[in-house]
Scaffold this motif. Sequence first.
Motif, mmCIF file in Angstrom:
data_model
loop_
_atom_site.group_PDB
_atom_site.id
_atom_site.type_symbol
_atom_site.label_atom_id
_atom_site.label_comp_id
_atom_site.label_asym_id
_atom_site.label_seq_id
_atom_site.Cartn_x
_atom_site.Cartn_y
_atom_site.Cartn_z
ATOM 1 N N LEU A 225 6.999 6.114 -10.016
ATOM 2 C CA LEU A 225 7.260 7.494 -10.408
ATOM 3 C C LEU A 225 7.900 7.558 -11.791
ATOM 4 O O LEU A 225 7.440 8.299 -12.678
ATOM 5 C CB LEU A 225 8.164 8.178 -9.381
ATOM 6 C CG LEU A 225 7.458 8.960 -8.260
ATOM 7 C CD1 LEU A 225 6.467 8.085 -7.506
ATOM 8 C CD2 LEU A 225 8.486 9.553 -7.304
ATOM 9 N N LEU A 226 8.935 6.772 -12.009
ATOM 10 C CA LEU A 226 9.606 6.796 -13.307
ATOM 11 C C LEU A 226 8.696 6.263 -14.404
ATOM 12 O O LEU A 226 8.760 6.721 -15.551
ATOM 13 C CB LEU A 226 10.905 5.977 -13.248
ATOM 14 C CG LEU A 226 12.170 6.755 -12.867
ATOM 15 C CD1 LEU A 226 12.092 7.266 -11.426
ATOM 16 C CD2 LEU A 226 13.418 5.887 -13.032
ATOM 17 N N GLY A 227 7.848 5.305 -14.066
ATOM 18 C CA GLY A 227 6.932 4.758 -15.054
ATOM 19 C C GLY A 227 5.942 5.771 -15.585
ATOM 20 O O GLY A 227 5.470 5.664 -16.717
ATOM 21 N N ASN A 245 4.809 14.867 -12.986
ATOM 22 C CA ASN A 245 4.490 13.479 -13.328
ATOM 23 C C ASN A 245 4.502 12.570 -12.105
ATOM 24 O O ASN A 245 3.841 11.526 -12.092
ATOM 25 C CB ASN A 245 5.446 12.956 -14.391
ATOM 26 C CG ASN A 245 5.174 13.564 -15.756
ATOM 27 O OD1 ASN A 245 4.030 13.859 -16.095
ATOM 28 N ND2 ASN A 245 6.211 13.779 -16.539
ATOM 29 N N ASN A 246 5.247 12.955 -11.079
ATOM 30 C CA ASN A 246 5.212 12.188 -9.835
ATOM 31 C C ASN A 246 3.823 12.262 -9.207
ATOM 32 O O ASN A 246 3.319 11.277 -8.649
ATOM 33 C CB ASN A 246 6.251 12.722 -8.846
ATOM 34 C CG ASN A 246 7.678 12.473 -9.287
ATOM 35 O OD1 ASN A 246 7.928 11.669 -10.186
ATOM 36 N ND2 ASN A 246 8.618 13.158 -8.667
ATOM 37 N N ALA A 247 3.217 13.439 -9.297
ATOM 38 C CA ALA A 247 1.865 13.605 -8.748
ATOM 39 C C ALA A 247 0.872 12.730 -9.502
ATOM 40 O O ALA A 247 -0.068 12.172 -8.902
ATOM 41 C CB ALA A 247 1.453 15.078 -8.824
ATOM 42 N N LYS A 248 1.064 12.578 -10.811
ATOM 43 C CA LYS A 248 0.185 11.703 -11.588
ATOM 44 C C LYS A 248 0.310 10.254 -11.115
ATOM 45 O O LYS A 248 -0.690 9.532 -11.033
ATOM 46 C CB LYS A 248 0.527 11.803 -13.075
ATOM 47 C CG LYS A 248 0.239 13.157 -13.702
ATOM 48 C CD LYS A 248 0.647 13.178 -15.173
ATOM 49 C CE LYS A 248 0.397 14.541 -15.791
ATOM 50 N NZ LYS A 248 0.841 14.581 -17.213
ATOM 51 N N PRO A 313 6.143 -8.088 -17.600
ATOM 52 C CA PRO A 313 6.949 -6.910 -17.240
ATOM 53 C C PRO A 313 6.106 -5.772 -16.699
ATOM 54 O O PRO A 313 4.947 -5.586 -17.108
ATOM 55 C CB PRO A 313 7.609 -6.517 -18.565
ATOM 56 C CG PRO A 313 7.578 -7.750 -19.402
ATOM 57 C CD PRO A 313 6.310 -8.452 -19.019
ATOM 58 N N TYR A 314 6.675 -5.004 -15.807
ATOM 59 C CA TYR A 314 6.110 -3.705 -15.458
ATOM 60 C C TYR A 314 6.411 -2.774 -16.630
ATOM 61 O O TYR A 314 7.533 -2.743 -17.134
ATOM 62 C CB TYR A 314 6.741 -3.172 -14.168
ATOM 63 C CG TYR A 314 6.384 -1.740 -13.880
ATOM 64 C CD1 TYR A 314 5.147 -1.412 -13.332
ATOM 65 C CD2 TYR A 314 7.272 -0.703 -14.173
ATOM 66 C CE1 TYR A 314 4.807 -0.090 -13.078
ATOM 67 C CE2 TYR A 314 6.937 0.615 -13.927
ATOM 68 C CZ TYR A 314 5.715 0.919 -13.376
ATOM 69 O OH TYR A 314 5.374 2.221 -13.147
ATOM 70 N N LYS A 315 5.406 -2.017 -17.084
ATOM 71 C CA LYS A 315 5.585 -1.134 -18.245
ATOM 72 C C LYS A 315 5.343 0.318 -17.865
ATOM 73 O O LYS A 315 4.483 0.619 -17.017
ATOM 74 C CB LYS A 315 4.618 -1.531 -19.363
ATOM 75 C CG LYS A 315 4.840 -2.931 -19.913
ATOM 76 C CD LYS A 315 3.793 -3.270 -20.974
ATOM 77 C CE LYS A 315 3.941 -4.689 -21.496
ATOM 78 N NZ LYS A 315 2.879 -5.018 -22.480
ATOM 79 N N ASP A 316 6.089 1.213 -18.518
ATOM 80 C CA ASP A 316 5.839 2.632 -18.314
ATOM 81 C C ASP A 316 4.618 3.056 -19.134
ATOM 82 O O ASP A 316 3.990 2.227 -19.803
ATOM 83 C CB ASP A 316 7.077 3.463 -18.664
ATOM 84 C CG ASP A 316 7.492 3.372 -20.136
ATOM 85 O OD1 ASP A 316 6.651 3.001 -20.988
ATOM 86 O OD2 ASP A 316 8.669 3.670 -20.427
ATOM 87 N N PRO A 321 8.927 -1.819 -21.207
ATOM 88 C CA PRO A 321 9.327 -2.442 -19.941
ATOM 89 C C PRO A 321 10.257 -1.527 -19.148
ATOM 90 O O PRO A 321 11.065 -0.790 -19.721
ATOM 91 C CB PRO A 321 10.050 -3.712 -20.383
ATOM 92 C CG PRO A 321 9.522 -3.998 -21.748
ATOM 93 C CD PRO A 321 9.281 -2.651 -22.370
ATOM 94 N N LEU A 322 10.134 -1.575 -17.842
ATOM 95 C CA LEU A 322 10.940 -0.731 -16.966
ATOM 96 C C LEU A 322 11.240 -1.482 -15.681
ATOM 97 O O LEU A 322 10.352 -2.115 -15.110
ATOM 98 C CB LEU A 322 10.196 0.574 -16.652
ATOM 99 C CG LEU A 322 10.798 1.476 -15.575
ATOM 100 C CD1 LEU A 322 12.135 2.038 -16.040
ATOM 101 C CD2 LEU A 322 9.838 2.613 -15.234
ATOM 102 N N SER A 323 12.482 -1.405 -15.245
ATOM 103 C CA SER A 323 12.851 -1.978 -13.958
ATOM 104 C C SER A 323 13.850 -1.047 -13.299
ATOM 105 O O SER A 323 14.723 -0.480 -13.966
ATOM 106 C CB SER A 323 13.456 -3.372 -14.131
ATOM 107 O OG SER A 323 13.634 -3.983 -12.877
ATOM 108 N N ILE A 324 13.728 -0.857 -12.001
ATOM 109 C CA ILE A 324 14.599 0.055 -11.270
ATOM 110 C C ILE A 324 15.705 -0.730 -10.588
ATOM 111 O O ILE A 324 15.465 -1.695 -9.874
ATOM 112 C CB ILE A 324 13.803 0.845 -10.214
ATOM 113 C CG1 ILE A 324 12.653 1.593 -10.880
ATOM 114 C CG2 ILE A 324 14.704 1.812 -9.463
ATOM 115 C CD1 ILE A 324 13.078 2.580 -11.934
ATOM 116 N N SER A 325 16.954 -0.309 -10.827
ATOM 117 C CA SER A 325 18.078 -1.019 -10.223
ATOM 118 C C SER A 325 18.122 -0.779 -8.723
ATOM 119 O O SER A 325 17.714 0.264 -8.225
ATOM 120 C CB SER A 325 19.400 -0.564 -10.864
ATOM 121 O OG SER A 325 19.623 0.808 -10.616
#
Length: 465
Positions: A225-227, A245-248, A313-316, A321-325
């Motif tokens: 979702l954040l990505g 954007n969550n729906a996307k 890395p996971y990328k948005d 790069p993006l990582s969820i704590s």
Amino acid sequence: MTSRLNRPMTASRRALLAGLTLSLGVLPLAACGGGSDDEGSATDAQFTKDVSGELGVWGFNNADDVGKARLASAQQQLGSVKITLDETGFDSQKFTTRAASKTLPDVVQMDRQYVATYAAQDLIVPLDQCFSLYGVDPSSYWYPAVVKDVSYKGKVWAAPQFFQPSAVMLNTRVLDQAGLTAADIDTSRPDALVATAKKLTVTQGGNPTRIGFDPVAGGQAPGWLLGFGGQVMDDNGVPTLDNPNNAKALAFLKQLYDAQGGYAKVKSFSDAFDTFGKNNQFVKDQVGAQMDAQWYVNVLSPYTKQLQISATPYKDQQGQPLSISGGTSFVIPAGAKNMNAACAYVVDLTNEASWMAAAEARAATLAGKPGSINTGLFTGSPSVDKTLREKFVKPSGNKGFDETIATFYDVLGSAKSQGSSPAGQAIQSELQNAISAVLLGQKAPEQALADAQGAAKRAYDQFGG
């Protein structure tokens, strides 16, 4: 400790919690004596360094070498304090039942997603004064995203531990056979990723025998979702599941699963993986790439001769790069009998001395296993992570594993928190319901998320949001 912390709950608070028990099966709450609506609450907690007596702790179920070393280190730092440990796993119903009967211990270990819920109900105490007493500045000692996980209304309510970042683990043997590289597994290029996943997927009789790219949509949902520029909740903890954007993000995940045989078939196949065993999905080439948390590198390390891995890395959607704590934490219940020892204990458990003892214990364990790889400890503290990495994480001689370990360290700096909310568990539950409905084709993304938002917002309002 003031006696006001043990005052009985008002009728309005009891009615509120009774309603929550009916509406939130994921986090049932009983009416608890943790504060009052008008005066005196858990926010009155004060701490001193006068540490002695007995301390009850609930946590560390199935402690490994790391956990046992940290427990021993904290005990040594506390000196003569007698610690009684309840090693059963955390249970939300058990927590609130024990809170109601005033039988909670002095320290409780729980997932960080529970913290704001209990903070909103005055069932735990804020730890800002505790940290200040021992010279701990949460904003500099822990990653900002980790602190945000345990913050509510401007206060820090728990001592966080661990941060397990996520990244994309690659089965380089499968990629090589298909003539692909890490550059082809790029989450910031949705259309290309779907095509790559379809190319890597293998089916037999209409059922997958290899998943090209496993997004682990359930466990990694907030990251997706954040990505895509979405949001789970806002800065005040209000659910925002109906963010466009969550729906996307959910529409993409459905497209990705459909390209690999459909969610139901992919999920059924992945549920059968020998995830923790010698015939795991990387050894058996059942995945080409998969979203995983850092701890899974430890699971795979005994099988270095049977697999070939790397990571990216996971990328948005902007290519960053993006990582969820995420991780667990230690809280002090409002009715704790030994507040001072509890404060010292949560500080001692999460300080560098305890983590160093843990790292040394892990190194000793690995030394007895020829060929083992030290993948590092991810503590939630950037300074501690840096110290332990420099001392204990050395080149292993396995290029792929070393690349994987380095990737997980690299993404620590790109951590984001999905937020902190008194309805955190309800929000997560409704999000999972929406994901299942979309991926199974039962609802369109917008409808599923609108339904989830309605239910999550009702829960938030009931919690006094």
